[in-house]
Motif scaffolding. Structure first.
Motif, PDB file in Angstrom:
ATOM      1  N   GLU A  78     -21.130  -3.703  -2.956  1.00 46.67           N
ATOM      2  CA  GLU A  78     -19.848  -4.433  -2.870  1.00 46.67           C
ATOM      3  C   GLU A  78     -18.650  -3.488  -2.841  1.00 46.67           C
ATOM      4  O   GLU A  78     -17.595  -3.828  -2.325  1.00 46.67           O
ATOM      5  CB  GLU A  78     -19.677  -5.368  -4.086  1.00 46.67           C
ATOM      6  CG  GLU A  78     -20.430  -6.664  -4.010  1.00 46.67           C
ATOM      7  CD  GLU A  78     -20.255  -7.479  -5.302  1.00 46.67           C
ATOM      8  OE1 GLU A  78     -20.052  -8.694  -5.177  1.00 46.67           O
ATOM      9  OE2 GLU A  78     -20.312  -6.918  -6.410  1.00 46.67           O
ATOM     10  N   LEU A  79     -18.828  -2.302  -3.423  1.00 49.74           N
ATOM     11  CA  LEU A  79     -17.707  -1.370  -3.554  1.00 49.74           C
ATOM     12  C   LEU A  79     -17.502  -0.479  -2.326  1.00 49.74           C
ATOM     13  O   LEU A  79     -16.476   0.179  -2.202  1.00 49.74           O
ATOM     14  CB  LEU A  79     -17.912  -0.493  -4.799  1.00 49.74           C
ATOM     15  CG  LEU A  79     -17.751  -1.228  -6.135  1.00 49.74           C
ATOM     16  CD1 LEU A  79     -18.298  -0.389  -7.282  1.00 49.74           C
ATOM     17  CD2 LEU A  79     -16.287  -1.568  -6.389  1.00 49.74           C
ATOM     18  N   ARG A  80     -18.451  -0.472  -1.415  1.00 49.81           N
ATOM     19  CA  ARG A  80     -18.347   0.440  -0.263  1.00 49.81           C
ATOM     20  C   ARG A  80     -17.097   0.181   0.576  1.00 49.81           C
ATOM     21  O   ARG A  80     -16.363   1.108   0.925  1.00 49.81           O
ATOM     22  CB  ARG A  80     -19.592   0.322   0.630  1.00 49.81           C
ATOM     23  CG  ARG A  80     -20.780   1.073   0.092  1.00 49.81           C
ATOM     24  CD  ARG A  80     -21.949   1.036   1.044  1.00 49.81           C
ATOM     25  NE  ARG A  80     -21.643   1.776   2.273  1.00 49.81           N
ATOM     26  CZ  ARG A  80     -22.420   1.760   3.346  1.00 49.81           C
ATOM     27  NH1 ARG A  80     -23.524   1.037   3.363  1.00 49.81           N
ATOM     28  NH2 ARG A  80     -22.096   2.446   4.415  1.00 49.81           N
ATOM     29  N   ILE A  81     -16.828  -1.090   0.902  1.00 49.93           N
ATOM     30  CA  ILE A  81     -15.674  -1.403   1.762  1.00 49.93           C
ATOM     31  C   ILE A  81     -14.358  -1.172   1.039  1.00 49.93           C
ATOM     32  O   ILE A  81     -13.462  -0.524   1.578  1.00 49.93           O
ATOM     33  CB  ILE A  81     -15.793  -2.832   2.337  1.00 49.93           C
ATOM     34  CG1 ILE A  81     -16.932  -2.854   3.369  1.00 49.93           C
ATOM     35  CG2 ILE A  81     -14.481  -3.279   2.980  1.00 49.93           C
ATOM     36  CD1 ILE A  81     -17.336  -4.199   3.866  1.00 49.93           C
ATOM     37  N   PRO A  82     -14.181  -1.647  -0.220  1.00 47.90           N
ATOM     38  CA  PRO A  82     -12.918  -1.339  -0.897  1.00 47.90           C
ATOM     39  C   PRO A  82     -12.662   0.162  -1.087  1.00 47.90           C
ATOM     40  O   PRO A  82     -11.520   0.597  -1.040  1.00 47.90           O
ATOM     41  CB  PRO A  82     -13.017  -2.068  -2.240  1.00 47.90           C
ATOM     42  CG  PRO A  82     -14.403  -2.566  -2.359  1.00 47.90           C
ATOM     43  CD  PRO A  82     -14.983  -2.625  -0.997  1.00 47.90           C
ATOM     44  N   VAL A  83     -13.711   0.967  -1.276  1.00 47.49           N
ATOM     45  CA  VAL A  83     -13.511   2.424  -1.384  1.00 47.49           C
ATOM     46  C   VAL A  83     -12.944   2.953  -0.067  1.00 47.49           C
ATOM     47  O   VAL A  83     -12.054   3.804  -0.047  1.00 47.49           O
ATOM     48  CB  VAL A  83     -14.830   3.150  -1.761  1.00 47.49           C
ATOM     49  CG1 VAL A  83     -14.711   4.659  -1.526  1.00 47.49           C
ATOM     50  CG2 VAL A  83     -15.175   2.878  -3.225  1.00 47.49           C
ATOM     51  N   ARG A  84     -13.444   2.406   1.042  1.00 44.14           N
ATOM     52  CA  ARG A  84     -12.930   2.831   2.357  1.00 44.14           C
ATOM     53  C   ARG A  84     -11.464   2.436   2.528  1.00 44.14           C
ATOM     54  O   ARG A  84     -10.717   3.060   3.270  1.00 44.14           O
ATOM     55  CB  ARG A  84     -13.776   2.183   3.460  1.00 44.14           C
ATOM     56  CG  ARG A  84     -14.088   3.136   4.609  1.00 44.14           C
ATOM     57  CD  ARG A  84     -14.978   2.487   5.642  1.00 44.14           C
ATOM     58  NE  ARG A  84     -16.348   2.343   5.172  1.00 44.14           N
ATOM     59  CZ  ARG A  84     -17.221   1.485   5.669  1.00 44.14           C
ATOM     60  NH1 ARG A  84     -16.848   0.649   6.626  1.00 44.14           N
ATOM     61  NH2 ARG A  84     -18.435   1.432   5.215  1.00 44.14           N
ATOM     62  N   ARG A  85     -11.042   1.392   1.806  1.00 43.56           N
ATOM     63  CA  ARG A  85      -9.662   0.895   1.930  1.00 43.56           C
ATOM     64  C   ARG A  85      -8.668   1.658   1.053  1.00 43.56           C
ATOM     65  O   ARG A  85      -7.469   1.456   1.165  1.00 43.56           O
ATOM     66  CB  ARG A  85      -9.596  -0.577   1.504  1.00 43.56           C
ATOM     67  CG  ARG A  85     -10.138  -1.531   2.531  1.00 43.56           C
ATOM     68  CD  ARG A  85      -9.616  -2.944   2.242  1.00 43.56           C
ATOM     69  NE  ARG A  85     -10.419  -3.899   2.968  1.00 43.56           N
ATOM     70  CZ  ARG A  85     -11.224  -4.807   2.417  1.00 43.56           C
ATOM     71  NH1 ARG A  85     -11.304  -4.907   1.104  1.00 43.56           N
ATOM     72  NH2 ARG A  85     -11.930  -5.621   3.157  1.00 43.56           N
ATOM     73  N   ILE A  86      -9.155   2.482   0.138  1.00 50.12           N
ATOM     74  CA  ILE A  86      -8.249   3.175  -0.788  1.00 50.12           C
ATOM     75  C   ILE A  86      -7.234   3.996  -0.006  1.00 50.12           C
ATOM     76  O   ILE A  86      -7.584   4.781   0.873  1.00 50.12           O
ATOM     77  CB  ILE A  86      -9.040   4.083  -1.766  1.00 50.12           C
ATOM     78  CG1 ILE A  86      -9.802   3.232  -2.787  1.00 50.12           C
ATOM     79  CG2 ILE A  86      -8.110   5.053  -2.478  1.00 50.12           C
ATOM     80  CD1 ILE A  86     -10.715   4.037  -3.696  1.00 50.12           C
ATOM     81  N   GLU A  87      -5.963   3.782  -0.339  1.00 49.98           N
ATOM     82  CA  GLU A  87      -4.861   4.512   0.314  1.00 49.98           C
ATOM     83  C   GLU A  87      -4.458   5.704  -0.547  1.00 49.98           C
ATOM     84  O   GLU A  87      -4.502   5.623  -1.771  1.00 49.98           O
ATOM     85  CB  GLU A  87      -3.637   3.583   0.461  1.00 49.98           C
ATOM     86  CG  GLU A  87      -3.825   2.435   1.439  1.00 49.98           C
ATOM     87  CD  GLU A  87      -3.709   2.875   2.880  1.00 49.98           C
ATOM     88  OE1 GLU A  87      -3.172   3.974   3.114  1.00 49.98           O
ATOM     89  OE2 GLU A  87      -4.167   2.130   3.760  1.00 49.98           O
ATOM     90  N   PRO A  88      -4.019   6.789   0.094  1.00 49.01           N
ATOM     91  CA  PRO A  88      -3.497   7.889  -0.719  1.00 49.01           C
ATOM     92  C   PRO A  88      -2.268   7.428  -1.493  1.00 49.01           C
ATOM     93  O   PRO A  88      -1.449   6.668  -0.980  1.00 49.01           O
ATOM     94  CB  PRO A  88      -3.086   8.951   0.320  1.00 49.01           C
ATOM     95  CG  PRO A  88      -3.751   8.553   1.593  1.00 49.01           C
ATOM     96  CD  PRO A  88      -3.948   7.070   1.529  1.00 49.01           C
ATOM     97  N   VAL A  89      -2.159   7.849  -2.742  1.00 46.32           N
ATOM     98  CA  VAL A  89      -0.949   7.588  -3.521  1.00 46.32           C
ATOM     99  C   VAL A  89       0.138   8.513  -2.964  1.00 46.32           C
ATOM    100  O   VAL A  89      -0.129   9.681  -2.705  1.00 46.32           O
ATOM    101  CB  VAL A  89      -1.207   7.861  -5.027  1.00 46.32           C
ATOM    102  CG1 VAL A  89       0.046   7.650  -5.849  1.00 46.32           C
ATOM    103  CG2 VAL A  89      -2.335   6.970  -5.530  1.00 46.32           C
ATOM    104  N   PRO A  90       1.362   8.017  -2.716  1.00 44.76           N
ATOM    105  CA  PRO A  90       2.399   8.870  -2.125  1.00 44.76           C
ATOM    106  C   PRO A  90       2.555  10.210  -2.857  1.00 44.76           C
ATOM    107  O   PRO A  90       2.567  10.258  -4.086  1.00 44.76           O
ATOM    108  CB  PRO A  90       3.673   8.018  -2.265  1.00 44.76           C
ATOM    109  CG  PRO A  90       3.177   6.614  -2.263  1.00 44.76           C
ATOM    110  CD  PRO A  90       1.847   6.664  -2.960  1.00 44.76           C
ATOM    111  N   HIS A  91       2.632  11.282  -2.082  1.00 43.73           N
ATOM    112  CA  HIS A  91       2.840  12.657  -2.579  1.00 43.73           C
ATOM    113  C   HIS A  91       1.662  13.189  -3.385  1.00 43.73           C
ATOM    114  O   HIS A  91       1.806  14.140  -4.139  1.00 43.73           O
ATOM    115  CB  HIS A  91       4.130  12.767  -3.411  1.00 43.73           C
ATOM    116  CG  HIS A  91       5.321  12.147  -2.749  1.00 43.73           C
ATOM    117  ND1 HIS A  91       5.756  12.521  -1.496  1.00 43.73           N
ATOM    118  CD2 HIS A  91       6.148  11.157  -3.137  1.00 43.73           C
ATOM    119  CE1 HIS A  91       6.806  11.797  -1.166  1.00 43.73           C
ATOM    120  NE2 HIS A  91       7.061  10.950  -2.141  1.00 43.73           N
TER     121      HIS A  91
END
Length: 352
Positions: free
Chosen positions: A210-223
């Motif tokens: 279940e976690l595979r797709i949300p991990v792919r969605r993780i955005e870099p935190v600014p800076h």
């Protein structure tokens, strides 16, 4: 009633882990997190009063500290059910005075957890391992370690591969279950933070699948190791970072790219009387990872320059500038074949 509160603290990595937890947990739960760097009592109160709803199932609360007792104060307000300690290191030594005070303060989160609470700990961090092994934490809460560099009795990352497109790694759970993950974040130090978030989400009832797709969605935190493409130049923005572990990991990530690798940095601050020593070591690491090193600010960067030149780095490629804009302009003007990778590492406040 029924609200689960997860406290997140650490010398560094806590804001990133908080946002990664939000991305993973919101696949299954109604989640509220403290916004941006709202990690003081006032910031936490504003979040609760303004954003907590009856439908919220999980509240992820970032907890910052500059003095002994700061974490306890926030825990006394929010009563965490579970906790994550992302790192312990020499941040804010000017106000903590020594590492022992920092260790005790971060573990005020552990002290606040109820029976049945889970404490997630970065197993790569020696200070955390040392504090967790003390007799005070023998019984409760349940300690769950997560690792990226070493193997242990917890959640482990293996076979880490970093490219311009992001990072791939396998997570193995304490029960031996494993899954391959891909994410857009770069940098080995981001792996440990994402593994921590995966460990929490997995123990909160989500499967690795279940976690595979949300991990792919993780955005870099600014800076924070955020990549931006500008034609033949890639900017790797790690300007928020100001700690020795993250700074070393950032230049080691830069070294993995195939092209002209340029570091722009004013060095690290708020490290008390260890500041010159840590910046000197940073210069040593950087010399092995970069083609050009551009320093911002003459007085402050002298220890870095000494560390760089000590390793035999060419003096004509280690230059000092008064302003960030001058260093960036110089970097863009560097002639050479291939793609340019410019790492903006650390940020100086106006005081410096």
């Amino acid at each position: 009633p029924g609200l689960t509160v997860i406290g997140v603290t650490g010398s560094y990595g806590k804001t990133s882990v908080k946002f990664y937890l939000q991305t993973l947990l919101q696949e299954k739960y109604n989640v509220l997190v403290t916004p941006e760097s709202f990690n003081t009592p006032m910031g936490v109160v504003r979040t609760i009063r303004g954003s907590l709803k009856p439908t919220t199932e999980i509240f992820v609360c970032e907890m910052g500290a500059r003095h002994v007792g700061d974490i306890k104060e926030i825990c006394d307000m929010v009563h965490p059910d579970h906790g994550v300690i992302t790192s312990i290191g020499p941040q804010h030594l000017e106000t903590f005075f020594n590492m022992e005070n920092i260790q005790k303060t971060k573990f005020e989160l552990a002290d606040a957890l109820p029976e049945g609470g889970m404490l997630f700990l970065n197993g790569d961090n020696d200070y955390i391992q040392q504090q967790a092994a003390s007799p005070a934490y023998d019984q409760t809460p349940e300690k769950i370690f997560y690792y990226s560099e070493t193997e242990g009795t917890g959640y482990c990352a293996k076979d880490v591969k970093v490219s311009q497109l992001g990072t791939e790694f396998t997570v193995v759970t304490p029960d031996g279950e494993s899954e391959r993950f891909q994410m857009r974040l770069i940098g080995a130090h981001n792996v440990i933070n994402v593994v921590g978030a995966i460990a929490v989400a997995h123990r909160m009832g989500m499967t690795l699948q279940e976690l595979r797709i949300p991990v792919r969605r993780i955005e870099p935190v600014p800076h924070r190791m955020q990549m931006r493409e500008h034609g033949l130049v890639t900017i790797i923005d790690d300007a928020y970072n100001s700690n020795p572990v993250g700074s070393r990991a950032a230049v080691e990530t830069l070294a993995m790219f195939d092209g002209i690798r340029i570091l722009i940095t004013p060095g690290m601050v708020e490290l008390g009387d260890k500041e010159a020593e840590y910046n000197h070591k940073f210069g040593n690491y950087a010399a092995d990872c970069c083609d050009y090193i551009l320093l911002v600010g003459r007085r402050h960067t002298e220890p870095i320059r000494e560390g760089v030149l000590e390793k035999g780095f060419p003096e004509e490629k280690c230059l000092v500038f008064d302003k960030l804009e001058e260093a960036v302009s110089y970097a863009y003007a560097i002639k050479g074949q291939g793609h340019k990778y410019i790492l903006l590492e650390n940020d100086l406040t106006d005081n410096y």
